[in-house]
Every structure is written in C-alpha cells, then in structure tokens.
Design an enzyme around this catalytic site. Structure first.
Site, PDB file in Angstrom:
ATOM      1  N   ARG A  23       2.352   8.899  11.907  1.00  0.00           N
ATOM      2  CA  ARG A  23       2.319   8.492  10.370  1.00  0.00           C
ATOM      3  C   ARG A  23       2.771   9.379   9.590  1.00  0.00           C
ATOM      4  O   ARG A  23       3.615   8.943   8.602  1.00  0.00           O
ATOM      5  CB  ARG A  23       1.114   8.097  10.408  1.00  0.00           C
ATOM      6  CG  ARG A  23       0.465   6.975  11.163  1.00  0.00           C
ATOM      7  CD  ARG A  23      -1.029   6.677  11.182  1.00  0.00           C
ATOM      8  NE  ARG A  23      -1.743   7.919  11.364  1.00  0.00           N
ATOM      9  CZ  ARG A  23      -3.200   8.139  11.131  1.00  0.00           C
ATOM     10  NH1 ARG A  23      -3.661   7.210  10.289  1.00  0.00           N
ATOM     11  NH2 ARG A  23      -3.611   9.258  11.404  1.00  0.00           N
ATOM     12  N   ASN A  41      -2.191   3.599  12.123  1.00  0.00           N
ATOM     13  CA  ASN A  41      -2.451   3.375  13.740  1.00  0.00           C
ATOM     14  C   ASN A  41      -3.306   2.170  14.001  1.00  0.00           C
ATOM     15  O   ASN A  41      -3.865   1.489  13.231  1.00  0.00           O
ATOM     16  CB  ASN A  41      -3.258   4.497  14.154  1.00  0.00           C
ATOM     17  CG  ASN A  41      -2.538   5.958  14.213  1.00  0.00           C
ATOM     18  OD1 ASN A  41      -1.572   6.126  14.376  1.00  0.00           O
ATOM     19  ND2 ASN A  41      -3.321   7.081  14.162  1.00  0.00           N
TER      20      ASN A  41
END
Length: 98
Positions: A23, A41
């Site tokens: 990320r 996520n």
C-alpha cells in the site's frame, strides 16, 4: 491537469501483496505519477483501490500494479474494472485506507 482525458478505474491486485508495504509503495507511485485515489487491504488477502487521473498516467500505474509493486511483493495478477471518463477528479490525494 493536462495529458488528455481524465479517467477513473478500480483495481484489485492478487498474490503476496499484504505485509510487504504494498500500500505504501502504491501510494508513493500514484503520487509520483500525479494520480489521486486510494488503496486498501482486503479481508481476502488482496489489495484494492481506485485510480484517477489522465489516461496515460493511469495506464502507467496499471502496468506498475501488474508487474512491479513493492520490492517484496509477488504479484500473480491485477484486475481492472469500472473504467470510466470523469469530468473532474473525485479525490484530492492518494490515500491509504484502513
């Protein structure tokens, strides 16, 4: 914003993409390309999000998501859907969502 028409596209990346700073690297790459959107996520072990910006830059980011990712990630596939043209960007930055 120059570079042609603005588009928005949703994405999901599969493989070893959680616990490998995916990320954070996605956010950094998105900002580097001047894109806005988000990344998070999922409960199924994938990473998903949305990209918005000039088509050329979004296409570059799609390639990055398919083949590069974070240094420790192992991408098996990336899916892109809901591509549409947008008149203006719907996000103001590139965020990591929890």
């Amino acid at each position: 914003m120059s570079g042609g028409e603005l588009i928005s596209v949703d994405y999901e990346v599969f493989g070893k993409v959680q616990g490998v700073f995916f990320r954070k690297h996605t956010q950094a790459q998105g900002k580097k390309l001047g894109l806005v959107g988000w990344v998070q996520n999922t409960s199924t072990g994938t990473v998903q999000g949305q990209l918005q910006g000039p088509r050329k830059k979004v296409t570059e980011m799609q390639q990055w998501l398919k083949s590069t990712g974070s240094p420790k990630s192992q991408i098996t596939k990336a899916e892109f859907k809901n591509e549409k043209m947008v008149v203006h960007l719907e996000h103001s930055s590139f965020d990591i969502l929890k």
